[in-house]
Design a protein around this motif. Structure first.
Motif, PDB file in Angstrom:
ATOM      1  N   LEU A 170      -3.696  -1.151  -0.833  1.00 29.83           N
ATOM      2  CA  LEU A 170      -2.954  -1.763  -1.940  1.00 29.83           C
ATOM      3  C   LEU A 170      -1.801  -2.620  -1.434  1.00 29.83           C
ATOM      4  O   LEU A 170      -1.574  -3.733  -1.927  1.00 29.83           O
ATOM      5  CB  LEU A 170      -2.437  -0.685  -2.887  1.00 29.83           C
ATOM      6  N   VAL A 171      -1.086  -2.114  -0.464  1.00 28.00           N
ATOM      7  CA  VAL A 171       0.045  -2.867   0.099  1.00 28.00           C
ATOM      8  C   VAL A 171      -0.460  -4.141   0.761  1.00 28.00           C
ATOM      9  O   VAL A 171       0.138  -5.222   0.607  1.00 28.00           O
ATOM     10  CB  VAL A 171       0.820  -1.996   1.103  1.00 28.00           C
ATOM     11  N   ALA A 172      -1.561  -4.036   1.488  1.00 32.26           N
ATOM     12  CA  ALA A 172      -2.133  -5.211   2.154  1.00 32.26           C
ATOM     13  C   ALA A 172      -2.564  -6.266   1.148  1.00 32.26           C
ATOM     14  O   ALA A 172      -2.542  -7.467   1.440  1.00 32.26           O
ATOM     15  CB  ALA A 172      -3.311  -4.792   3.024  1.00 32.26           C
ATOM     16  N   ALA A 173      -2.939  -5.811  -0.047  1.00 35.62           N
ATOM     17  CA  ALA A 173      -3.363  -6.741  -1.098  1.00 35.62           C
ATOM     18  C   ALA A 173      -2.183  -7.310  -1.876  1.00 35.62           C
ATOM     19  O   ALA A 173      -2.367  -8.090  -2.817  1.00 35.62           O
ATOM     20  CB  ALA A 173      -4.329  -6.045  -2.055  1.00 35.62           C
ATOM     21  N   GLY A 174      -0.953  -6.907  -1.504  1.00 38.71           N
ATOM     22  CA  GLY A 174       0.236  -7.463  -2.139  1.00 38.71           C
ATOM     23  C   GLY A 174       0.783  -6.671  -3.304  1.00 38.71           C
ATOM     24  O   GLY A 174       1.673  -7.151  -4.020  1.00 38.71           O
ATOM     25  N   HIS A 175       0.284  -5.449  -3.516  1.00 36.64           N
ATOM     26  CA  HIS A 175       0.766  -4.632  -4.623  1.00 36.64           C
ATOM     27  C   HIS A 175       1.947  -3.770  -4.166  1.00 36.64           C
ATOM     28  O   HIS A 175       1.909  -3.167  -3.094  1.00 36.64           O
ATOM     29  CB  HIS A 175      -0.346  -3.731  -5.157  1.00 36.64           C
ATOM     30  N   SER A 176       2.982  -3.709  -4.983  1.00 38.46           N
ATOM     31  CA  SER A 176       4.155  -2.902  -4.673  1.00 38.46           C
ATOM     32  C   SER A 176       3.994  -1.526  -5.324  1.00 38.46           C
ATOM     33  O   SER A 176       4.227  -1.352  -6.526  1.00 38.46           O
ATOM     34  CB  SER A 176       5.423  -3.587  -5.196  1.00 38.46           C
ATOM     35  N   VAL A 177       3.524  -0.570  -4.541  1.00 37.69           N
ATOM     36  CA  VAL A 177       3.272   0.774  -5.065  1.00 37.69           C
ATOM     37  C   VAL A 177       3.823   1.807  -4.076  1.00 37.69           C
ATOM     38  O   VAL A 177       3.826   1.586  -2.863  1.00 37.69           O
ATOM     39  CB  VAL A 177       1.764   1.023  -5.284  1.00 37.69           C
ATOM     40  N   HIS A 178       4.290   2.937  -4.607  1.00 43.05           N
ATOM     41  CA  HIS A 178       4.784   4.016  -3.773  1.00 43.05           C
ATOM     42  C   HIS A 178       3.625   4.919  -3.363  1.00 43.05           C
ATOM     43  O   HIS A 178       2.661   5.114  -4.114  1.00 43.05           O
ATOM     44  CB  HIS A 178       5.837   4.833  -4.517  1.00 43.05           C
ATOM     45  N   PHE A 179       3.740   5.497  -2.183  1.00 43.40           N
ATOM     46  CA  PHE A 179       2.687   6.374  -1.683  1.00 43.40           C
ATOM     47  C   PHE A 179       2.443   7.554  -2.616  1.00 43.40           C
ATOM     48  O   PHE A 179       1.298   7.901  -2.918  1.00 43.40           O
ATOM     49  CB  PHE A 179       3.028   6.883  -0.279  1.00 43.40           C
ATOM     50  N   ASP A 180       3.520   8.177  -3.087  1.00 46.59           N
ATOM     51  CA  ASP A 180       3.368   9.355  -3.949  1.00 46.59           C
ATOM     52  C   ASP A 180       2.611   9.018  -5.233  1.00 46.59           C
ATOM     53  O   ASP A 180       1.782   9.810  -5.698  1.00 46.59           O
ATOM     54  CB  ASP A 180       4.733   9.943  -4.296  1.00 46.59           C
ATOM     55  N   GLN A 181       2.886   7.838  -5.797  1.00 48.27           N
ATOM     56  CA  GLN A 181       2.179   7.431  -7.008  1.00 48.27           C
ATOM     57  C   GLN A 181       0.709   7.164  -6.712  1.00 48.27           C
ATOM     58  O   GLN A 181      -0.173   7.516  -7.496  1.00 48.27           O
ATOM     59  CB  GLN A 181       2.829   6.170  -7.606  1.00 48.27           C
ATOM     60  N   THR A 182       0.465   6.551  -5.554  1.00 43.74           N
ATOM     61  CA  THR A 182      -0.919   6.299  -5.145  1.00 43.74           C
ATOM     62  C   THR A 182      -1.687   7.598  -5.018  1.00 43.74           C
ATOM     63  O   THR A 182      -2.829   7.712  -5.488  1.00 43.74           O
ATOM     64  CB  THR A 182      -0.954   5.550  -3.794  1.00 43.74           C
ATOM     65  N   LYS A 183      -1.048   8.597  -4.410  1.00 49.42           N
ATOM     66  CA  LYS A 183      -1.706   9.891  -4.236  1.00 49.42           C
ATOM     67  C   LYS A 183      -1.957  10.563  -5.581  1.00 49.42           C
ATOM     68  O   LYS A 183      -3.039  11.141  -5.808  1.00 49.42           O
ATOM     69  CB  LYS A 183      -0.861  10.796  -3.339  1.00 49.42           C
ATOM     70  N   ARG A 184      -0.975  10.505  -6.492  1.00 51.34           N
ATOM     71  CA  ARG A 184      -1.161  11.102  -7.819  1.00 51.34           C
ATOM     72  C   ARG A 184      -2.293  10.416  -8.574  1.00 51.34           C
ATOM     73  O   ARG A 184      -3.120  11.078  -9.215  1.00 51.34           O
ATOM     74  CB  ARG A 184       0.136  11.028  -8.630  1.00 51.34           C
ATOM     75  N   ASP A 185      -2.333   9.081  -8.518  1.00 50.78           N
ATOM     76  CA  ASP A 185      -3.390   8.333  -9.202  1.00 50.78           C
ATOM     77  C   ASP A 185      -4.761   8.706  -8.640  1.00 50.78           C
ATOM     78  O   ASP A 185      -5.724   8.876  -9.398  1.00 50.78           O
ATOM     79  CB  ASP A 185      -3.159   6.828  -9.047  1.00 50.78           C
TER      80      ASP A 185
END
Length: 232
Positions: A170-185
């Protein structure tokens, strides 16, 4: 409903099914395997993402299954499969580059649990694989889409490893997301996929299970090629 494509295998080839949750490396491995074999790469998740994209564009909620079901007969979905990427045209528009945003990903997981959506997309997927020479990846390929697939794989990995891979993507694709949120999703998506009543995420009984936690993609592909060769 689909835009057929041809592979370079030149004859009726195998159907290879790759299933597993997010972050196990399905897409990367499936593309590499398709290239090695000269097969088509079928990204079934892109089809569900396309429907989710349309649901979002229409301003609908996943809690409106009847309204979503009503969209399907009015939808034209074309998928051009190649050895490395599947291009998706929805109602004449190429939306391939818009399908992997966090919002579409989350919505696709919920929309894919609607039985009517899965039923509508089932023949689309089967038509693409009808002639063989295809590496198909998703969450119910070996159990429902192609239960008679020649070779089936189910990829697994540690949850922390999977979340790290997904976050990096996601980060490589330019999205600003937190790791914890990514894990929860990701965890929420896993729970929905495994608990849905239609085509839940489970390994096929005859699938070769591979833990990719500490395996690079190339090593996974080599293992798959060995399994495929042994079964021919």
């Amino acid at each position: 409903m689909i835009e057929p494509a041809t592979s370079s295998c030149g004859k009726r080839g195998l159907i290879i099914a790759i299933d597993g949750p997010a972050g196990v490396g399905k897409s990367t491995v499936a593309r590499l395997l398709a290239l090695r074999l000269g097969y088509l790469y079928l990204d079934t998740g892109a089809l569900y993402r396309a429907i989710a994209w349309k649901v979002r564009d229409a301003g609908l909620s996943p809690e409106e299954p009847l309204a979503i079901t009503a969209l399907l007969p009015k939808t034209t979905l074309h998928m051009a499969c190649g050895p490395e990427q599947s291009h998706v045209l929805l109602d004449g528009r190429d939306i391939t580059g818009e399908l992997r945003t966090p919002a579409v990903t989350a919505l696709a997981s919920m929309v894919s649990a609607i039985p009517a959506v899965r039923e509508w997309l089932l023949p689309v997927q089967r038509q693409i694989g009808a002639e063989g020479c295809v590496v198909a990846e998703g969450r119910d390929i070996g159990t429902r889409v192609f239960p008679e697939a020649d070779v089936k794989f189910f990829l697994e990995a540690d949850a922390e490893v999977r979340a790290t891979r997904r976050h990096r993507e996601l980060v490589a694709a330019g999205h600003s997301v937190h790791f914890d949120q990514t894990k929860r999703d990701m965890t929420g998506r896993d729970d929905r996929d495994r608990s849905r009543t239609v085509a839940p995420l489970i390994p096929a009984p005859d699938a070769e299970r591979i833990d990719t936690s500490s395996m690079p993609a190339e090593a996974v592909v080599e293992h798959m090629l060995a399994v495929i060769t042994a079964r021919l």
